[in-house]
Scaffold this motif. Structure first.
Motif, PDB file in Angstrom:
ATOM      1  N   SER A  27      -2.336  68.640 -55.801  1.00  0.00           N
ATOM      2  CA  SER A  27      -1.950  69.960 -55.293  1.00  0.00           C
ATOM      3  C   SER A  27      -0.545  70.305 -55.764  1.00  0.00           C
ATOM      4  CB  SER A  27      -1.996  69.985 -53.762  1.00  0.00           C
ATOM      5  OG  SER A  27      -3.309  69.803 -53.287  1.00  0.00           O
ATOM      6  N   ALA A  28      -0.386  71.512 -56.321  1.00  0.00           N
ATOM      7  CA  ALA A  28       0.922  71.951 -56.810  1.00  0.00           C
ATOM      8  C   ALA A  28       0.852  73.423 -57.180  1.00  0.00           C
ATOM      9  CB  ALA A  28       1.348  71.122 -58.024  1.00  0.00           C
ATOM     10  N   PRO A  29       1.997  74.118 -57.265  1.00  0.00           N
ATOM     11  CA  PRO A  29       1.999  75.480 -57.807  1.00  0.00           C
ATOM     12  C   PRO A  29       1.676  75.448 -59.297  1.00  0.00           C
ATOM     13  CG  PRO A  29       4.001  75.016 -56.553  1.00  0.00           C
ATOM     14  CD  PRO A  29       3.325  73.707 -56.775  1.00  0.00           C
ATOM     15  N   LEU A  30       1.115  76.534 -59.809  1.00  0.00           N
ATOM     16  CA  LEU A  30       0.841  76.665 -61.235  1.00  0.00           C
ATOM     17  C   LEU A  30       1.857  77.618 -61.841  1.00  0.00           C
ATOM     18  CD1 LEU A  30      -0.995  76.247 -63.741  1.00  0.00           C
ATOM     19  CD2 LEU A  30      -2.321  78.218 -62.957  1.00  0.00           C
ATOM     20  N   SER A  31       2.515  77.202 -62.896  1.00  0.00           N
ATOM     21  CA  SER A  31       3.508  78.032 -63.565  1.00  0.00           C
ATOM     22  C   SER A  31       2.881  79.321 -64.082  1.00  0.00           C
ATOM     23  CB  SER A  31       4.131  77.258 -64.732  1.00  0.00           C
ATOM     24  OG  SER A  31       4.763  78.121 -65.645  1.00  0.00           O
ATOM     25  N   GLU A  32       3.486  80.465 -63.748  1.00  0.00           N
ATOM     26  CA  GLU A  32       3.004  81.749 -64.254  1.00  0.00           C
ATOM     27  C   GLU A  32       3.097  81.798 -65.773  1.00  0.00           C
ATOM     28  OE1 GLU A  32       1.549  84.261 -62.863  1.00  0.00           O
ATOM     29  OE2 GLU A  32       1.670  83.617 -60.776  1.00  0.00           O
ATOM     30  N   ALA A  33       4.166  81.207 -66.333  1.00  0.00           N
ATOM     31  CA  ALA A  33       4.327  81.211 -67.788  1.00  0.00           C
ATOM     32  C   ALA A  33       3.194  80.446 -68.457  1.00  0.00           C
ATOM     33  CB  ALA A  33       5.675  80.604 -68.165  1.00  0.00           C
ATOM     34  N   GLU A  34       2.843  79.286 -67.901  1.00  0.00           N
ATOM     35  CA  GLU A  34       1.742  78.506 -68.470  1.00  0.00           C
ATOM     36  C   GLU A  34       0.433  79.256 -68.359  1.00  0.00           C
ATOM     37  OE1 GLU A  34      -0.981  74.553 -67.571  1.00  0.00           O
ATOM     38  OE2 GLU A  34       0.983  74.715 -66.611  1.00  0.00           O
ATOM     39  N   PHE A  35       0.117  79.762 -67.164  1.00  0.00           N
ATOM     40  CA  PHE A  35      -1.158  80.461 -66.961  1.00  0.00           C
ATOM     41  C   PHE A  35      -1.293  81.648 -67.891  1.00  0.00           C
ATOM     42  CE2 PHE A  35      -3.077  84.192 -64.856  1.00  0.00           C
ATOM     43  CZ  PHE A  35      -4.404  83.791 -64.914  1.00  0.00           C
ATOM     44  N   TYR A  36      -0.257  82.467 -67.981  1.00  0.00           N
ATOM     45  CA  TYR A  36      -0.373  83.686 -68.781  1.00  0.00           C
ATOM     46  C   TYR A  36      -0.496  83.374 -70.267  1.00  0.00           C
ATOM     47  CZ  TYR A  36      -0.144  88.650 -69.597  1.00  0.00           C
ATOM     48  OH  TYR A  36      -0.482  89.929 -69.943  1.00  0.00           O
ATOM     49  N   GLN A  37       0.264  82.399 -70.747  1.00  0.00           N
ATOM     50  CA  GLN A  37       0.197  82.063 -72.172  1.00  0.00           C
ATOM     51  C   GLN A  37      -1.119  81.379 -72.527  1.00  0.00           C
ATOM     52  OE1 GLN A  37       4.299  80.816 -73.984  1.00  0.00           O
ATOM     53  NE2 GLN A  37       4.316  80.178 -71.850  1.00  0.00           N
ATOM     54  N   ARG A  38      -1.519  80.391 -71.709  1.00  0.00           N
ATOM     55  CA  ARG A  38      -2.689  79.608 -72.060  1.00  0.00           C
ATOM     56  C   ARG A  38      -4.001  80.334 -71.769  1.00  0.00           C
ATOM     57  NH1 ARG A  38      -2.604  74.435 -72.490  1.00  0.00           N
ATOM     58  NH2 ARG A  38      -4.472  74.945 -73.689  1.00  0.00           N
ATOM     59  N   TYR A  39      -4.084  81.068 -70.634  1.00  0.00           N
ATOM     60  CA  TYR A  39      -5.359  81.694 -70.248  1.00  0.00           C
ATOM     61  C   TYR A  39      -5.474  83.126 -70.740  1.00  0.00           C
ATOM     62  CZ  TYR A  39      -9.318  83.205 -67.408  1.00  0.00           C
ATOM     63  OH  TYR A  39     -10.531  83.711 -66.996  1.00  0.00           O
ATOM     64  N   VAL A  40      -4.448  83.928 -70.522  1.00  0.00           N
ATOM     65  CA  VAL A  40      -4.537  85.352 -70.857  1.00  0.00           C
ATOM     66  C   VAL A  40      -4.325  85.579 -72.354  1.00  0.00           C
ATOM     67  CG1 VAL A  40      -3.602  87.649 -70.402  1.00  0.00           C
ATOM     68  CG2 VAL A  40      -3.747  85.972 -68.536  1.00  0.00           C
ATOM     69  N   LEU A  41      -3.257  84.993 -72.909  1.00  0.00           N
ATOM     70  CA  LEU A  41      -2.950  85.186 -74.327  1.00  0.00           C
ATOM     71  C   LEU A  41      -3.686  84.206 -75.230  1.00  0.00           C
ATOM     72  CD1 LEU A  41       0.908  85.846 -74.121  1.00  0.00           C
ATOM     73  CD2 LEU A  41      -0.960  87.502 -74.127  1.00  0.00           C
ATOM     74  N   LYS A  42      -4.311  83.187 -74.649  1.00  0.00           N
ATOM     75  CA  LYS A  42      -5.078  82.186 -75.408  1.00  0.00           C
ATOM     76  C   LYS A  42      -4.204  81.413 -76.396  1.00  0.00           C
ATOM     77  CE  LYS A  42      -8.756  83.717 -73.334  1.00  0.00           C
ATOM     78  NZ  LYS A  42      -9.316  82.971 -72.171  1.00  0.00           N
ATOM     79  N   TYR A  43      -2.950  81.166 -76.024  1.00  0.00           N
ATOM     80  CA  TYR A  43      -2.063  80.368 -76.872  1.00  0.00           C
ATOM     81  C   TYR A  43      -2.462  78.897 -76.763  1.00  0.00           C
ATOM     82  CZ  TYR A  43       1.349  84.198 -77.398  1.00  0.00           C
ATOM     83  OH  TYR A  43       1.977  85.384 -77.696  1.00  0.00           O
ATOM     84  N   SER A  44      -2.248  78.172 -77.845  1.00  0.00           N
ATOM     85  CA  SER A  44      -2.367  76.720 -77.792  1.00  0.00           C
ATOM     86  C   SER A  44      -1.069  76.164 -77.181  1.00  0.00           C
ATOM     87  CB  SER A  44      -2.556  76.152 -79.198  1.00  0.00           C
ATOM     88  OG  SER A  44      -1.320  76.158 -79.899  1.00  0.00           O
ATOM     89  N   PRO A  45      -1.064  74.907 -76.733  1.00  0.00           N
ATOM     90  CA  PRO A  45       0.184  74.342 -76.216  1.00  0.00           C
ATOM     91  C   PRO A  45       1.325  74.405 -77.229  1.00  0.00           C
ATOM     92  CG  PRO A  45      -1.659  72.939 -75.645  1.00  0.00           C
ATOM     93  CD  PRO A  45      -2.197  73.979 -76.585  1.00  0.00           C
TER      94      PRO A  45
END
Length: 304
Positions: A182-200
């Protein structure tokens, strides 16, 4: 001795601070083995939602790509049965602390002196969740893997957490989480990885998602405007115009300014044309989710 008076109307000073942590995501998964054949069928376990409901169809439109990325293909006959349950559970209430300004007058004609009073209230807490279990078709006591992801906050709307849950689920399908995490999810990670489909490798820890959310909103709106150029011509618009507007949280149009796109002073536009353009423009607006709706935005109406 000074007397303290609590007025009937409170001025809320600052944000409400929950006494318990919220907006937390949780993942819990188990792995026995990866199915050798990944043709699959979904069995919905929800009692209050059927496969004919729009809620299910919209959710499956987003879940299907997640499954396909893991190699699963929804087809019959199926080698795997995916037992699915999703939705919202009410988890009870928590105590919420608010700082409230009250007025302490020294004298009826003196300037009021602010004082801070701490108040407590109870707020309901909701868990949004997705539970997915893969079993062998025809031998459904044989489990391949199971994963459950959830998000806890104050909203009873599953859609506010849906995409974050799907992003987390995509990382725990066919994986053992070792323990419940259990932890918060970084907005920066979520938006880049899920919405923008960026690779790590393309993602940045210093990314700010809010400007990008606005840009994507305006880009979608601009595409709709460009596709409806003929409708704006029918209003009597004969040349390109810049539109400066504000949008309400519901996607309605509180303010609309039709300007010239080609010179500083601008040119007058007939009131009938302005009304027509504004009505058709409002019909293209989406509710500005995760956008500061108080700030003016601008797009171009091209009629060529």
């Amino acid at each position: 001795m000074k007397r303290f008076f609590l007025p009937a109307v409170f001025l809320i000073a600052g944000c409400q601070l929950p006494s318990a942590e919220t907006d937390v995501l949780t993942a819990d998964s188990y792995l026995s083995r990866v199915p050798p054949v990944k043709t699959a069928v979904v069995h919905l376990l929800n009692e209050d939602v059927s496969k004919d409901d729009i809620e299910y169809k919209q959710f499956m439109d987003r879940l299907k790509p997640v499954l396909e990325e893991k190699g699963y293909r929804l087809a019959s006959p199926a080698a795997v049965v995916l037992r699915l349950k999703f939705g919202v559970n009410k988890e009870g209430t928590i105590s919420v602390k608010s700082n409230v300004e009250t007025v302490v007058p020294d004298h009826p004609v003196d300037e009021p002196v602010p004082a801070v009073t701490t108040m407590y209230d109870r707020k309901p807490v909701y868990e949004k969740f997705i539970s997915l279990t893969a079993v062998q078709a025809g031998k459904e006591d044989r489990q391949f893997w199971k994963a459950r992801v959830s998000k806890t906050d104050f909203s009873p709307d599953f859609r506010t957490a849906r995409d974050k849950l799907l992003y987390l689920l995509s990382h725990f399908i066919e994986k053992d989480s070792v323990r419940r995490v259990s932890a918060p999810l970084s907005e920066a990670e979520f938006y880049q990885r899920y919405v923008l489909k960026y690779s790590p490798a393309e993602s940045s820890a210093y990314f700010s998602g809010k400007p990008e959310v606005v840009r994507r909103y305006l880009r979608r709106l601009q595409n709709k405007i460009d596709a409806n150029a003929a409708a704006f011509r029918q209003c009597g618009l004969t040349r390109g115009r810049k539109v400066v507007f504000t949008v309400s949280p519901f996607g309605t149009l509180p303010a609309f300014d039709l300007q010239s796109a080609f010179d500083i002073l601008g040119e007058p536009v007939a009131q009938k044309t302005r009304v027509c353009v504004a009505e058709r423009f409002e019909g293209l607006l989406e509710p500005p989710v995760d956008i500061d709706a108080s700030q003016p935005m601008a797009v171009e109406i091209n009629v060529e």
